[in-house]
Design a protein around this motif. Structure first.
Motif, PDB file in Angstrom:
ATOM      1  N   LEU A 129      -6.031  -4.426  -3.485  1.00 49.36           N
ATOM      2  CA  LEU A 129      -6.737  -5.703  -3.456  1.00 49.36           C
ATOM      3  C   LEU A 129      -6.334  -6.558  -2.263  1.00 49.36           C
ATOM      4  N   LEU A 130      -5.100  -6.411  -1.815  1.00 53.85           N
ATOM      5  CA  LEU A 130      -4.634  -7.233  -0.707  1.00 53.85           C
ATOM      6  C   LEU A 130      -5.441  -6.915   0.549  1.00 53.85           C
TER       7      LEU A 130
ATOM      8  N   SER B  56      -3.965 -15.944  -6.717  1.00 56.40           N
ATOM      9  CA  SER B  56      -2.716 -15.316  -7.161  1.00 56.40           C
ATOM     10  C   SER B  56      -2.170 -14.363  -6.105  1.00 56.40           C
ATOM     11  N   LEU B  57      -3.064 -13.660  -5.418  1.00 55.81           N
ATOM     12  CA  LEU B  57      -2.642 -12.730  -4.377  1.00 55.81           C
ATOM     13  C   LEU B  57      -2.031 -13.449  -3.181  1.00 55.81           C
TER      14      LEU B  57
ATOM     15  N   GLY C 227      -0.777  -4.028  -3.544  1.00 51.55           N
ATOM     16  CA  GLY C 227      -0.706  -3.351  -2.246  1.00 51.55           C
ATOM     17  C   GLY C 227       0.256  -3.958  -1.255  1.00 51.55           C
ATOM     18  N   LEU C 228       1.267  -4.692  -1.744  1.00 51.83           N
ATOM     19  CA  LEU C 228       2.291  -5.206  -0.829  1.00 51.83           C
ATOM     20  C   LEU C 228       3.106  -4.053  -0.254  1.00 51.83           C
ATOM     21  N   PRO C 229       3.509  -4.147   1.015  1.00 54.05           N
ATOM     22  CA  PRO C 229       4.409  -3.120   1.552  1.00 54.05           C
ATOM     23  C   PRO C 229       5.750  -3.172   0.832  1.00 54.05           C
TER      24      PRO C 229
ATOM     25  N   GLY D 284      -4.987  -6.221   5.053  1.00 53.41           N
ATOM     26  CA  GLY D 284      -4.055  -6.406   3.945  1.00 53.41           C
ATOM     27  C   GLY D 284      -2.625  -6.070   4.325  1.00 53.41           C
ATOM     28  N   GLU D 285      -2.438  -5.043   5.150  1.00 55.63           N
ATOM     29  CA  GLU D 285      -1.081  -4.683   5.584  1.00 55.63           C
ATOM     30  C   GLU D 285      -0.505  -5.720   6.528  1.00 55.63           C
TER      31      GLU D 285
END
Length: 216
Positions: free
Chosen positions: A5-6, A32-33, A62-64, A131-132
């Motif tokens: 989602l990120l 929230s993200l 999808g956080l690193p 997102g990354e």
């Protein structure tokens, strides 16, 4: 593999949810993200439990992942962050009394081959997604308990990679970072450092991103 989602904007999240959910649910997930910085979808307690379970079955934030952290005597913290495909990128936190600066990467490796840069030895492995790119800021903010809207936080795109060679993802990440409903950074707090890619420079100017830029 679950979808990340990120990196998605509100309209994209709304499309994923479909018509079976009220449109305000997409806004709750988005905030929230990016504003709260949740690590797991189960942390979004503003959502009904049934919807949280539904989201967890199909999606992930999808956080690193933090692979290594190195701390210097002056308080600087250098992070090695692991991505979903097991590649790694570097990000750095430089704390000061009146502000904090987060230096992030925009590519895995770099194709420019600057002779003074160790990343040049890698060559280019791939571009980072929006997102990354955003995830590096959120990960370091979370690890250091920083709230960008409430504290003077600067972001500098001068880690691994050449930002102007990954311009679509850099522009989208910038929108997410500067959205007042999201991360909430001021555009004046983001700096893009480039070796001078002329076509990318022209496209950057045409994107109307009000960021400071400098050559390296």
């Amino acid at each position: 593999m679950q979808q990340v989602l990120l990196g998605l904007e509100v309209t994209e999240i709304s499309e994923l949810l479909g018509r079976s959910h009220p449109t305000f649910r997409a806004r709750q997930i988005y905030e929230s993200l990016y504003r709260i910085g949740v690590e797991q979808l189960s942390e979004i307690t503003s959502l009904p439990a049934a919807l949280r379970r539904e989201l967890e079955a199909a999606f992930e934030v999808g956080l690193p992942q933090l692979d290594q952290r190195f701390e210097s005597a002056d308080g600087t913290r250098r992070y090695l962050l692991r991505l979903r495909d097991q590649r790694t990128v570097e990000a750095v936190l430089m704390p000061e009394e009146a502000r904090d600066t987060i230096c992030i990467s925009t590519q895995v490796g770099c194709p420019v081959d600057c002779k003074f840069c160790m990343t040049a030895l890698m060559g280019l492995e791939r571009n980072l997604t929006a997102g990354e790119i955003v995830g590096q800021v959120l990960s370091l903010a979370r690890d250091n308990r920083l709230s960008p809207p409430d504290r003077r936080v600067n972001v500098v795109m001068m880690g691994m990679g050449e930002p102007l060679l990954n311009l679509p993802n850099v522009i989208k990440a910038t929108r997410l970072l500067t959205d007042e409903s999201g991360v909430g950074l001021s555009p004046r707090r983001i700096t893009l450092s480039t070796s001078g890619i002329v076509p990318g420079w022209r496209n950057w100017g045409g994107s109307r991103c009000a960021l400071s830029s400098r050559f390296r």
